[in-house]
Design a protein around this motif. Structure first.
Motif, PDB file in Angstrom:
ATOM      1  N   PHE A 129       6.070  -5.647   4.675  1.00 55.88           N
ATOM      2  CA  PHE A 129       5.362  -6.033   3.650  1.00 55.88           C
ATOM      3  C   PHE A 129       6.362  -6.289   2.064  1.00 55.88           C
ATOM      4  CE2 PHE A 129       2.596  -4.010   6.485  1.00 55.88           C
ATOM      5  CZ  PHE A 129       1.214  -4.543   6.372  1.00 55.88           C
ATOM      6  N   LEU A 130       5.909  -7.261   1.323  1.00 56.92           N
ATOM      7  CA  LEU A 130       6.223  -7.252   0.142  1.00 56.92           C
ATOM      8  C   LEU A 130       5.024  -7.057  -0.727  1.00 56.92           C
ATOM      9  CD1 LEU A 130       8.440  -7.724  -2.123  1.00 56.92           C
ATOM     10  CD2 LEU A 130       7.719 -10.213  -2.066  1.00 56.92           C
ATOM     11  N   MET A 131       5.044  -5.731  -1.145  1.00 60.43           N
ATOM     12  CA  MET A 131       3.769  -5.443  -2.069  1.00 60.43           C
ATOM     13  C   MET A 131       4.047  -5.494  -3.475  1.00 60.43           C
ATOM     14  SD  MET A 131       2.124  -2.264   0.029  1.00 60.43           S
ATOM     15  CE  MET A 131       1.667  -2.645   1.925  1.00 60.43           C
ATOM     16  N   HIS A 132       3.016  -5.398  -4.393  1.00 57.30           N
ATOM     17  CA  HIS A 132       3.248  -5.096  -5.737  1.00 57.30           C
ATOM     18  C   HIS A 132       1.859  -4.424  -6.145  1.00 57.30           C
ATOM     19  CE1 HIS A 132      -0.002  -8.211  -7.076  1.00 57.30           C
ATOM     20  NE2 HIS A 132       0.715  -9.124  -6.411  1.00 57.30           N
ATOM     21  N   ASN A 133       1.921  -3.940  -7.502  1.00 57.55           N
ATOM     22  CA  ASN A 133       0.969  -2.960  -7.939  1.00 57.55           C
ATOM     23  C   ASN A 133      -0.105  -3.336  -8.986  1.00 57.55           C
ATOM     24  OD1 ASN A 133       3.053  -2.988  -9.881  1.00 57.55           O
ATOM     25  ND2 ASN A 133       3.176  -0.772 -10.037  1.00 57.55           N
ATOM     26  N   ARG A 134      -0.192  -4.826  -9.114  1.00 55.07           N
ATOM     27  CA  ARG A 134      -1.182  -5.188 -10.021  1.00 55.07           C
ATOM     28  C   ARG A 134      -2.309  -5.568  -9.208  1.00 55.07           C
ATOM     29  NH1 ARG A 134       0.425 -10.873 -12.534  1.00 55.07           N
ATOM     30  NH2 ARG A 134      -0.669 -11.595 -10.558  1.00 55.07           N
ATOM     31  N   GLY A 135      -3.174  -4.975  -9.451  1.00 46.61           N
ATOM     32  CA  GLY A 135      -4.420  -4.966  -8.732  1.00 46.61           C
ATOM     33  C   GLY A 135      -5.134  -6.555  -8.586  1.00 46.61           C
ATOM     34  N   ILE A 136      -5.769  -6.677  -7.608  1.00 52.77           N
ATOM     35  CA  ILE A 136      -6.497  -8.025  -7.274  1.00 52.77           C
ATOM     36  C   ILE A 136      -8.019  -7.615  -7.345  1.00 52.77           C
ATOM     37  CG2 ILE A 136      -6.883  -9.884  -5.958  1.00 52.77           C
ATOM     38  CD1 ILE A 136      -4.299  -9.595  -4.757  1.00 52.77           C
ATOM     39  N   VAL A 137      -8.611  -8.027  -8.342  1.00 51.65           N
ATOM     40  CA  VAL A 137      -9.952  -7.655  -8.651  1.00 51.65           C
ATOM     41  C   VAL A 137     -11.098  -8.597  -7.860  1.00 51.65           C
ATOM     42  CG1 VAL A 137     -12.002  -7.166 -10.216  1.00 51.65           C
ATOM     43  CG2 VAL A 137      -9.730  -6.836 -10.873  1.00 51.65           C
ATOM     44  N   THR A 138     -10.736  -9.805  -7.739  1.00 51.40           N
ATOM     45  CA  THR A 138     -11.611 -10.869  -7.073  1.00 51.40           C
ATOM     46  C   THR A 138     -10.339 -11.542  -6.166  1.00 51.40           C
ATOM     47  OG1 THR A 138     -12.923 -11.058  -8.960  1.00 51.40           O
ATOM     48  CG2 THR A 138     -13.031 -12.927  -7.365  1.00 51.40           C
ATOM     49  N   ARG A 139     -11.133 -11.622  -4.800  1.00 49.07           N
ATOM     50  CA  ARG A 139     -10.371 -12.430  -3.895  1.00 49.07           C
ATOM     51  C   ARG A 139     -10.426 -13.707  -3.887  1.00 49.07           C
ATOM     52  NH1 ARG A 139     -12.858 -10.034  -0.107  1.00 49.07           N
ATOM     53  NH2 ARG A 139     -11.109  -8.386   0.830  1.00 49.07           N
ATOM     54  N   VAL A 140      -9.375 -14.691  -4.240  1.00 49.27           N
ATOM     55  CA  VAL A 140      -9.536 -16.146  -4.214  1.00 49.27           C
ATOM     56  C   VAL A 140      -8.421 -16.748  -3.327  1.00 49.27           C
ATOM     57  CG1 VAL A 140     -10.341 -17.265  -6.069  1.00 49.27           C
ATOM     58  CG2 VAL A 140      -8.619 -15.613  -6.530  1.00 49.27           C
ATOM     59  N   ASP A 141      -8.970 -17.457  -2.110  1.00 52.16           N
ATOM     60  CA  ASP A 141      -7.960 -18.263  -1.649  1.00 52.16           C
ATOM     61  C   ASP A 141      -7.200 -19.433  -2.177  1.00 52.16           C
ATOM     62  OD1 ASP A 141      -8.275 -17.682   1.814  1.00 52.16           O
ATOM     63  OD2 ASP A 141     -10.067 -17.353   0.647  1.00 52.16           O
ATOM     64  N   ASP A 142      -6.239 -19.933  -1.539  1.00 51.83           N
ATOM     65  CA  ASP A 142      -5.748 -21.252  -1.835  1.00 51.83           C
ATOM     66  C   ASP A 142      -6.774 -22.196  -1.950  1.00 51.83           C
ATOM     67  OD1 ASP A 142      -3.299 -20.031  -2.606  1.00 51.83           O
ATOM     68  OD2 ASP A 142      -2.543 -20.044  -0.466  1.00 51.83           O
TER      69      ASP A 142
END
Ligand code: ZN
Ligand code: ZN
Ligand code: FE
Length: 790
Positions: free
Chosen positions: A365-378
């Motif tokens: 996994f390449l993770m990061h710690n900025r939260g995604i509030v809303t899921r949006v696909d490409d």
């Protein structure tokens, strides 16, 4: 807050700017404009839009208003500018940016997420810059927006950036009206902002100097890495490696559905695909969507990316993280970047979710710690001869509001079953959600419910009515049923048609040609090959494809061989099912299956009638031996289109027009007052062609042309009958570009004006939009509804 000194003879006005004007550098733009034109006053974000109090000489105010319209920042989308003389006293000598105010409901739109801009790219690539190679670089002209917003007004404490206090330098930029990062809510740097981390498949964080370098190296060695992006996780593998791709397919349980790739730049994409100027424009647009392109014959790409399809979905890197990854010398030249999910479920957004759902698919996994509030696909788009077509509307496009011609009350449209979206409408604007997917899946349905609640909160919209499909069994219809609100049920294809009408502000009746998979009709049969006389609140069915049975109901939609047999039965009767009459490919069907289906077709058991164009395509694909069972929606039709395209010559459009003008053909008959387009004519042509030994590609091309011709001929009759000269094209089957191009071309030659989806998909992604318009207008006109409240 910010101020500057100005003196003038004042004339005061209050200006309200509506549209996408928050989070796009609008207030600093106004501030700088005011100082240039010696205007005093204030600017502030409100729930209605940006409000400006301005005082200056009459001439300067005029210039000011004009400049707002003409020079607005690139990401701003102004829908209206209202100005009136102001009664309140406007401060002299200063122009200030005031804190945001929140009142009543919200007309202000949150901007969509936008790909990294050129200025930020320069910083990213400049070793002397403090943001050199920093994967979360952004400014007011680019970066995350919708995906990080919890509520509005769009200010940092109301986003997932709230947990990253800005360092002194970032804070200075943020507060300086002359800086590109003035009020850039996600502003960050390596000292104060989000960071990436590298993990094994168990989730343990691996100590690494450079997680992105590790990722590049692993990808190069054929491993699968789950990469957290902007609106969710991606699963990435080397797009040159057939083994890596098949491993991904196996683990993700996605045997054949095309996979999209990301490549570093346009030159690289040119190695793989044919590119028109429109394609390049789409690829490099601020939205950076996945663009469907025609594959080149010989490339280094793995052969299993899009089996049996001549198109490939391709995108450019759109976040700084992607760019840093591709700039790494070890990174493969092209990566498969597919949604981080198990097929059919929503993409993972949180690190925890990714760990629990993706660890069986990926190696790291390449993770990061900025939260995604809303899921949006490409998003997925395609350049067409006339405009671009949206197949999946999500990142970059959502939640931009869409203007409608008439005013509606606060309404919720719940959408259909597959490719779901929902829409929230109020007055003259509708906000259609991002693509959510197939609601039959529990996780998707949860995503759907959360998203409705989130967007209602963000827009401060409380629906007075709810609209759903006629089909009572869709999860979206169940959701609508449970709300204690007046409920309107809308026929699926009426919604398809009105979505296009409203987008083009068409208020007068049109003829709508809807070529679709499935939609419950008012007569209880399944519709999907229709010509309707449509207005914004009602419709009349004027013509349709003649019925075929769907042996096994829903199963017929995933097993084209059932449609193949049904087609033979309806064309040649019982005789058609005799093994000696079956095409070679259908001959492989077991005797047992053949007996069961034959009985079902004879007695009509679990074999509903349908005028679906999608199922007709399935039948033809089956008869041509192209596909008997599908593994993703639309597969048989896409493969049939691919095959046909190979045999169409350059003059086929002109030839078709000529043929219609010079030859008479009986393609339809009047049954019960409606024109029925005979479906069996296509079956006969295919069977005859196969018997004569015509190549399948030729037969596939002939089928497309024959379908276009017969629809055009009926439309011509209906134009004479109704006097209507405006035609709407919609429905999932019209994603087939041969059908869309052909019908558009031929109908134009019949002097008809043709409209189709522009900023919304023509597939079921637009159903909720059409619903909201129909339901909202019915409500206004006092049309009857079902009341859920008792
Ligand atoms: Zn930028
Ligand atoms: Zn900083
Ligand atoms: Fe549909």
């Amino acid at each position: 807050m910010q101020s500057l000194n100005i003196k003038h003879n004042s004339n005061g006005v209050e200006i309200l700017v509506r549209g996408t004007v928050q989070g796009v550098g609008f207030r600093p733009f106004i501030y700088n404009l005011a100082s240039r034109l010696t205007i005093s006053g204030t600017v502030t974000n409100t729930s209605e839009g940006v409000v400006i109090f301005a005082a200056a000489t009459e001439n300067n105010l005029k210039l000011f208003l004009q400049a707002i319209k003409e020079q607005a920042p690139p990401l701003a989308k102004i829908t209206s500018i209202e100005s009136k003389s102001s009664n309140t006293s406007i401060p002299e000598q200063t122009f200030s940016i005031l804190p945001s105010v929140t009142t009543g409901f919200s007309e202000a739109a949150i901007p969509p997420d936008i790909s990294v801009c050129q200025d930020c790219m320069h910083e990213l690539e400049n070793p002397a810059d403090r943001r050199y190679q920093y994967p979360f670089t952004n400014c007011t002209n680019c970066g995350p927006r919708f995906s990080i917003v919890k509520t509005i007004p769009y200010d940092r404490p109301k986003t997932s950036m709230q947990v990253f206090p800005m360092c002194v330098q970032c804070s200075k930029e943020y507060h300086d009206p002359a800086n590109r990062r003035f009020h850039a809510q996600p502003n960050a740097c390596p000292d104060c902002g989000p960071t990436v981390s590298f993990h094994n498949r168990a989730g343990d964080r691996l100590e690494s100097q450079d997680p992105i370098a590790e990722t590049a190296l692993l990808l190069a060695s054929g491993k699968i890495v789950a990469i957290k992006g902007l609106g969710g996780y991606h699963l990435a593998v080397d797009a040159y490696s057939e083994d890596a791709v098949s491993q991904l397919r196996e683990r993700k349980q996605r045997p054949e559905k095309p996979l999209a790739i990301m490549a570093a730049d346009i030159c690289q994409i040119q190695e793989y695909c044919h590119l028109s100027t429109d394609d390049v424009k789409l690829l490099t647009s601020p939205e950076h969507p996945i663009v469907l392109l025609k594959k080149k014959a010989k490339t280094k790409l793995a052969h299993n990316l899009a089996p049996n399809i001549d198109e490939l979905g391709v995108m450019l890197p759109y976040t700084p993280l992607h760019h840093v990854l591709f700039q790494h010398p070890d990174c493969p030249e092209a990566l498969v970047m597919t949604s981080g999910n198990m097929s059919g479920t929503p993409i993972c957004t949180t690190n925890e979710e990714a760990l629990s759902r993706l660890s069986t698919i990926c190696d790291n996994f390449l993770m990061h710690n900025r939260g995604i509030v809303t899921r949006v696909d490409d998003s997925v788009v395609k350049a067409n001869s006339t405009n671009s077509l949206i197949f999946r509307r999500a990142r970059g496009y959502v939640p931009a509001p869409i203007e409608i011609p008439l005013s509606i009350p606060q309404s919720l449209g719940c959408g259909g079953g597959l490719k779901s979206t929902f829409s929230l409408g109020r007055r003259h604007t509708v906000c259609t959600s991002q693509h959510i997917g197939d609601l039959d899946n529990l996780e998707s349905f949860e995503f759907y419910q959360e998203s409705i609640e989130h967007l209602q909160r963000v827009l401060r919209l409380e629906p007075e009515l709810v609209v759903c499909d006629l089909h009572p069994d869709y999860m979206s219809s169940h959701y609508a049923d449970k709300l204690a609100l007046p409920l309107y049920r809308v026929q699926h294809h009426h919604a398809h048609a009105v979505a296009v009408m409203a987008e083009h502000a068409l208020e007068d009746p049109v003829l709508s040609i809807i070529l679709d998979g499935t939609g419950l009709g008012e007569d209880g049969t399944i519709w999907g090959g229709e010509i309707l006389r449509t207005d914004l609140t009602s419709f009349e069915r004027l013509s349709h494809l003649s019925h075929l049975q769907l042996p096994g109901g829903d199963l017929a939609a995933t097993q084209p061989w059932r449609m193949g047999l049904s087609a033979l039965f309806s064309t040649f009767g019982e005789e058609g099912l005799h093994t000696s009459n079956l095409t070679r490919e259908l001959g492989d069907i077991s005797k047992e299956n053949l007996t069961v289906i034959s009985a079902m077709l004879n007695n009509g058991f679990n074999s509903p009638l349908s005028s679906s164009c999608g199922r007709l395509f399935d039948a033809i694909a089956s008869l041509l031996g192209l596909r008997q069972v599908i593994s993703y929606e639309g597969q048989a039709a896409m493969e049939l289109e691919t095959l046909a395209r190979r045999k169409l010559n350059s003059s086929w459009l002109e030839d078709t027009v000529l043929n219609i003008k010079t030859n008479d053909a009986q393609f339809c008959s009047k049954v019960g007052g409606k024109w029925e387009i005979d479906s069996t004519q296509f079956i006969k042509m295919v069977v005859d062609g196969a018997k004569r030994g015509n190549p399948p590609a030729k037969i596939a091309a002939d089928f497309h042309i024959m379908l276009i011709e017969s629809i055009a001929r009926v439309t011509e009759k209906l134009t004479e009958q109704t006097g209507i000269k405006q035609v709407v094209l919609a429905g999932g089957c019209l994603q087939n570009s041969i059908l869309l191009e052909g019908l558009t071309h031929v109908l134009n030659h019949l002097n008809l004006k043709v409209f189709t989806g522009k900023s919304l998909p023509i597939n079921d992604g637009a159903i909720s939009f059409g619903q909201v318009v129909i339901g909202g207008l019915r409500h206004v006109s006092g049309n009857s509804h079902e009341s859920n409240s008792s």
